[in-house]
Motif scaffolding. Structure first.
Motif, PDB file in Angstrom:
ATOM      1  N   GLY A   1      21.850   2.724   7.196  1.00 40.47           N
ATOM      2  CA  GLY A   1      20.675   3.579   7.348  1.00 40.47           C
ATOM      3  C   GLY A   1      19.358   2.854   7.401  1.00 40.47           C
ATOM      4  O   GLY A   1      18.315   3.450   7.126  1.00 40.47           O
ATOM      5  N   THR A   2      19.365   1.572   7.757  1.00 46.77           N
ATOM      6  CA  THR A   2      18.104   0.816   7.793  1.00 46.77           C
ATOM      7  C   THR A   2      17.610   0.561   9.217  1.00 46.77           C
ATOM      8  O   THR A   2      16.611  -0.121   9.407  1.00 46.77           O
ATOM      9  CB  THR A   2      18.253  -0.529   7.052  1.00 46.77           C
ATOM     10  OG1 THR A   2      19.406  -1.232   7.556  1.00 46.77           O
ATOM     11  CG2 THR A   2      18.407  -0.311   5.562  1.00 46.77           C
ATOM     12  N   GLY A   3      18.340   1.078  10.223  1.00 46.26           N
ATOM     13  CA  GLY A   3      17.831   1.011  11.600  1.00 46.26           C
ATOM     14  C   GLY A   3      18.507   0.014  12.513  1.00 46.26           C
ATOM     15  O   GLY A   3      17.971  -0.296  13.586  1.00 46.26           O
TER      16      GLY A   3
ATOM     17  N   ILE B   1      13.662  12.405  -3.641  1.00 46.50           N
ATOM     18  CA  ILE B   1      14.582  12.148  -2.529  1.00 46.50           C
ATOM     19  C   ILE B   1      14.491  10.690  -2.094  1.00 46.50           C
ATOM     20  O   ILE B   1      15.513  10.035  -1.832  1.00 46.50           O
ATOM     21  CB  ILE B   1      14.275  13.089  -1.346  1.00 46.50           C
ATOM     22  CG1 ILE B   1      14.586  14.533  -1.740  1.00 46.50           C
ATOM     23  CG2 ILE B   1      15.071  12.695  -0.110  1.00 46.50           C
ATOM     24  CD1 ILE B   1      14.130  15.563  -0.719  1.00 46.50           C
ATOM     25  N   ALA B   2      13.271  10.162  -2.009  1.00 48.10           N
ATOM     26  CA  ALA B   2      13.085   8.769  -1.590  1.00 48.10           C
ATOM     27  C   ALA B   2      13.754   7.809  -2.562  1.00 48.10           C
ATOM     28  O   ALA B   2      14.363   6.810  -2.164  1.00 48.10           O
ATOM     29  CB  ALA B   2      11.592   8.454  -1.478  1.00 48.10           C
ATOM     30  N   LYS B   3      13.671   8.117  -3.846  1.00 47.88           N
ATOM     31  CA  LYS B   3      14.320   7.267  -4.854  1.00 47.88           C
ATOM     32  C   LYS B   3      15.836   7.354  -4.745  1.00 47.88           C
ATOM     33  O   LYS B   3      16.541   6.346  -4.826  1.00 47.88           O
ATOM     34  CB  LYS B   3      13.863   7.673  -6.253  1.00 47.88           C
ATOM     35  CG  LYS B   3      14.404   6.781  -7.358  1.00 47.88           C
ATOM     36  CD  LYS B   3      14.041   7.299  -8.735  1.00 47.88           C
ATOM     37  CE  LYS B   3      12.568   7.204  -8.996  1.00 47.88           C
ATOM     38  NZ  LYS B   3      12.223   7.596 -10.398  1.00 47.88           N
ATOM     39  N   ALA B   4      16.355   8.558  -4.521  1.00 48.85           N
ATOM     40  CA  ALA B   4      17.802   8.755  -4.426  1.00 48.85           C
ATOM     41  C   ALA B   4      18.387   8.089  -3.185  1.00 48.85           C
ATOM     42  O   ALA B   4      19.560   7.712  -3.162  1.00 48.85           O
ATOM     43  CB  ALA B   4      18.128  10.243  -4.418  1.00 48.85           C
ATOM     44  N   ALA B   5      17.578   7.919  -2.132  1.00 48.47           N
ATOM     45  CA  ALA B   5      18.067   7.325  -0.884  1.00 48.47           C
ATOM     46  C   ALA B   5      18.380   5.847  -1.028  1.00 48.47           C
ATOM     47  O   ALA B   5      19.119   5.287  -0.218  1.00 48.47           O
ATOM     48  CB  ALA B   5      17.032   7.530   0.219  1.00 48.47           C
ATOM     49  N   ALA B   6      17.819   5.187  -2.035  1.00 50.99           N
ATOM     50  CA  ALA B   6      18.111   3.774  -2.334  1.00 50.99           C
ATOM     51  C   ALA B   6      17.905   2.868  -1.133  1.00 50.99           C
ATOM     52  O   ALA B   6      18.738   2.015  -0.809  1.00 50.99           O
ATOM     53  CB  ALA B   6      19.535   3.629  -2.863  1.00 50.99           C
ATOM     54  N   GLY B   7      16.796   3.073  -0.402  1.00 49.36           N
ATOM     55  CA  GLY B   7      16.452   2.155   0.682  1.00 49.36           C
ATOM     56  C   GLY B   7      17.013   2.511   2.033  1.00 49.36           C
ATOM     57  O   GLY B   7      16.817   1.762   2.991  1.00 49.36           O
ATOM     58  N   GLY B   8      17.709   3.649   2.163  1.00 48.67           N
ATOM     59  CA  GLY B   8      18.286   4.042   3.453  1.00 48.67           C
ATOM     60  C   GLY B   8      17.566   5.236   4.037  1.00 48.67           C
ATOM     61  O   GLY B   8      17.575   6.315   3.440  1.00 48.67           O
TER      62      GLY B   8
ATOM     63  N   ASP C   1      11.378   0.334   1.818  1.00 48.20           N
ATOM     64  CA  ASP C   1      10.600   0.613   0.604  1.00 48.20           C
ATOM     65  C   ASP C   1      10.477   2.119   0.382  1.00 48.20           C
ATOM     66  O   ASP C   1      10.393   2.913   1.338  1.00 48.20           O
ATOM     67  CB  ASP C   1       9.217  -0.016   0.747  1.00 48.20           C
ATOM     68  CG  ASP C   1       8.401   0.120  -0.521  1.00 48.20           C
ATOM     69  OD1 ASP C   1       8.715  -0.581  -1.490  1.00 48.20           O
ATOM     70  OD2 ASP C   1       7.456   0.936  -0.527  1.00 48.20           O
ATOM     71  N   MET C   2      10.477   2.524  -0.874  1.00 41.84           N
ATOM     72  CA  MET C   2      10.416   3.943  -1.238  1.00 41.84           C
ATOM     73  C   MET C   2       9.150   4.602  -0.680  1.00 41.84           C
ATOM     74  O   MET C   2       9.176   5.752  -0.230  1.00 41.84           O
ATOM     75  CB  MET C   2      10.461   4.088  -2.760  1.00 41.84           C
ATOM     76  CG  MET C   2      10.928   5.448  -3.237  1.00 41.84           C
ATOM     77  SD  MET C   2      11.147   5.509  -5.009  1.00 41.84           S
ATOM     78  CE  MET C   2       9.488   5.874  -5.536  1.00 41.84           C
ATOM     79  N   ARG C   3       8.050   3.872  -0.690  1.00 41.58           N
ATOM     80  CA  ARG C   3       6.789   4.410  -0.163  1.00 41.58           C
ATOM     81  C   ARG C   3       6.895   4.682   1.334  1.00 41.58           C
ATOM     82  O   ARG C   3       6.418   5.712   1.829  1.00 41.58           O
ATOM     83  CB  ARG C   3       5.657   3.412  -0.456  1.00 41.58           C
ATOM     84  CG  ARG C   3       4.334   3.684   0.229  1.00 41.58           C
ATOM     85  CD  ARG C   3       3.763   5.047  -0.055  1.00 41.58           C
ATOM     86  NE  ARG C   3       3.498   5.273  -1.454  1.00 41.58           N
ATOM     87  CZ  ARG C   3       2.993   6.396  -1.946  1.00 41.58           C
ATOM     88  NH1 ARG C   3       2.727   7.403  -1.129  1.00 41.58           N
ATOM     89  NH2 ARG C   3       2.790   6.529  -3.229  1.00 41.58           N
ATOM     90  N   ASP C   4       7.558   3.790   2.093  1.00 45.17           N
ATOM     91  CA  ASP C   4       7.716   3.988   3.541  1.00 45.17           C
ATOM     92  C   ASP C   4       8.611   5.202   3.832  1.00 45.17           C
ATOM     93  O   ASP C   4       8.349   5.967   4.765  1.00 45.17           O
ATOM     94  CB  ASP C   4       8.323   2.735   4.185  1.00 45.17           C
ATOM     95  CG  ASP C   4       7.367   1.551   4.157  1.00 45.17           C
ATOM     96  OD1 ASP C   4       6.148   1.797   4.117  1.00 45.17           O
ATOM     97  OD2 ASP C   4       7.831   0.404   4.170  1.00 45.17           O
TER      98      ASP C   4
END
Length: 569
Positions: A48-50, A206-213, A179-182
């Motif tokens: 999930g990082t592109g 949600i951003a935290k739960a995604a763990a960078g993905g 990054d969680m902010r992005d």
């Protein structure tokens, strides 16, 4: 067309849309703009990082006749065909289901044909680490020297499984966790475009739960929207992700820090009854401890909204050692939970451990430390048993009048005494000097610190008794430790490495017991004396004096003048 998932609708179509991969996108854009593209690329990184999105954008930009600064136009026939997945010259292959040698050979046979519509044929092989070793071998030559109008893009989440021969033939790009902010800002952009209502705190959960993905984040966001009827609230986000509210987490941890074990277990039970995910819960607890630790050391790193008065008070009144110890316990328990179906039990044990953790015992013993202590305890017990046996043997020797029994005991002791290799002892004694012995004694303590705990326990009651430039004789207080050391290759190797570092050269190690050493030394001097007497037959008197002087000189050389005492017969 029916409803499409957010991550499909909002899939990046330009390099600038890829979130959190600035270095990679800039490099690829520059390569396309300047015409310096490679024939093979390897995109690696978490899910999930592109990676696949970047591969498709690259295929479009490479074939787009209207690209600007490396970006595809997304309006021409080629760009639209690639976006819709109907261009025959851009071939996507899932290596997880197409991993045999025959399928790779088919690629190898077709790669020689020119593209039909586009300028370049682009092969995008996803999850390439799933290819068999035979398939990799079949791909190797083609990957090294493909036709001029063919580009390979390999994507994988596990680059360590790809042969080095493949990696060396590609340009590698490592996609990092976003990054969680992005992630948060991308979700805000999407929801604003769709004109949907949301709570900022919900998007941060949600951003935290995604763990960078990013894909995971949009999938969770999709669930939250469906659950909330087109609206994203904090409560919905917590329910969908299985996270815990800050209030419940704060109540649970307050019971932990005040050592109220029973109350903490009640709070845990209340949280689990709400259907919270156990793994998500332990990650939330780790994150809370992490924030407490960061606040004590670098408070400027935390966002202002995370620092409440309760949080600040808790951080100031908690010893940093407790936080270190708690994080170690949490990490260990998290590892255990991965292989268990009874996660509730692990969480209960975790709660008890955390509630009982205090500053004076906050650093828990690792498994290695526990094993080391057990070994030392066993060795201590063995030494005590040996000591008791020696005491009994000494008493029996005093009261044993019978010569036959004394003889039997002597033979038994002789059998238990380790054998010493004279071929190793004599060369050391021949070249032994007092200076070498003093040097070895001086560094002996440093040498002991280079050993492991168990090795140090074995060598703790040893000392060098003779030394030359190339060898050292080591005396052991107990016979059984000497015998054990003689066959311990790891110990011998550690001692050799340590000596080489301390004295600058390799040295021969000879192990000998404390009782054997005086006899061995006397035996050597006697044999040396006879050798000198045999070499001086022409002048017996002079030779006698010379050999006596030589023996004395040799003894002083080996053991020092302050140790040697000359007595007339």
């Amino acid at each position: 067309m029916g409803y499409q998932a957010l991550y499909r609708v909002w899939r990046p179509q330009r390099f600038e849309d890829l979130v959190g991969q600035k270095m990679i996108t800039q490099t690829l854009k520059n390569a396309i703009a300047t015409g310096q593209t490679s024939h093979a690329y390897l995109f690696t990184g978490p899910r999930g990082t592109g990676k696949t999105s970047a591969a498709k954008i690259f295929a479009k930009a490479l074939n787009c006749h209207h690209q600007e600064n490396g970006e595809p136009c997304n309006n021409c026939d080629i760009c639209r065909a690639i976006t819709e997945g109907r261009l025959n010259d851009v071939i996507e292959i899932d290596a997880a289901s197409n991993n045999s040698v025959d399928e790779v050979r088919d690629i190898r046979d077709k790669v020689k044909y020119a593209p039909t519509q586009a300028d370049y044929k682009v092969y995008i092989i996803d999850e390439v680490h799933m290819l068999s070793s035979g398939a990799f071998n079949a791909l190797l030559k083609t990957l090294e020297e493909p036709p001029a109008n063919v580009v390979f893009i390999l994507a994988t989440t596990e680059p360590h499984k790809i042969p080095a021969t493949i990696i060396s033939r590609t340009q590698r790009f490592d996609f990092r966790r976003i990054d969680m902010r992005d992630i948060y800002e991308r979700m805000v952009y999407i929801l604003d475009q769709k004109k949907l209502n949301y709570e900022e705190k919900a998007l941060k959960v949600i951003a935290k739960a995604a763990a960078g993905g990013m894909r995971d984040a949009l999938s969770i966001l999709d669930q939250a929207l469906s659950f909330g009827g087109g609206e994203v609230t904090l409560q919905n986000a917590l329910l969908v992700t299985g996270s815990v509210t800050q209030d419940k987490l704060k109540n649970y941890l307050q019971k932990i820090f005040t050592h109220q074990t029973a109350e903490a277990l009640d709070e845990l039970q209340s949280i689990l009854e709400e259907g919270k995910d156990a793994n998500r819960f332990i990650e939330d607890v780790i994150d809370y401890y992490r924030n407490l630790l960061i606040f004590k050391t670098a408070p400027e790193m935390l966002e202002k909204e995370e620092i409440t008065e309760d949080f600040k008070s808790l951080a100031e009144n908690t010893d940093a050692k407790v936080l270190y110890g708690a994080i170690d316990i949490l990490n260990q328990q998290q590892q255990n939970m991965r292989f268990s179906t009874h996660t509730d039990v692990y969480l209960e044990v975790l709660t008890i451990k955390l509630a009982q953790l205090k500053a004076e015992d906050s650093v828990p013993l690792t498994d290695d430390a526990v094993q080391t202590i057990k070994k030392l305890q066993e060795q201590l017990k063995s030494l005590q048993e040996q000591f008791e046996k020696l005491k009994v043997a000494a008493k029996s020797k005093e009261i044993e009048p019978m010569k036959t029994k004394a003889s039997t005991r002597t033979k038994a002791q002789h059998r238990n005494t380790p054998k010493v290799d004279l071929k190793k002892v004599y060369p050391v004694l021949t070249n032994a000097t007092r200076d070498s012995l003093v040097q070895l004694k001086g560094i002996w303590g440093d040498l002991m610190t280079m050993l492991s705990v168990t090795q140090r326990a074995m060598m703790n009651i040893t000392q060098p008794v003779a030394a030359s430039e190339n060898g050292v004789i080591v005396s052991f207080k107990y016979d059984f430790l000497c015998e054990k050391a003689m066959v311990d290759e790891e110990l011998i190797q550690a001692l050799n490495n340590g000596l080489e570092r301390l004295v600058g050269g390799k040295m021969t190690l000879v192990f000998i017991t404390q009782t054997q050493w005086p006899k061995m030394r006397q035996k050597y001097l006697v044999e040396h004396k006879e050798e000198l007497e045999n070499s001086g037959k022409d002048d017996k008197k002079e030779a006698s004096s010379t050999q006596e002087d030589a023996v004395i000189s040799e003894a002083e050389k080996m053991f020092g003048k302050d140790v040697v005492e000359i007595k007339e017969d």
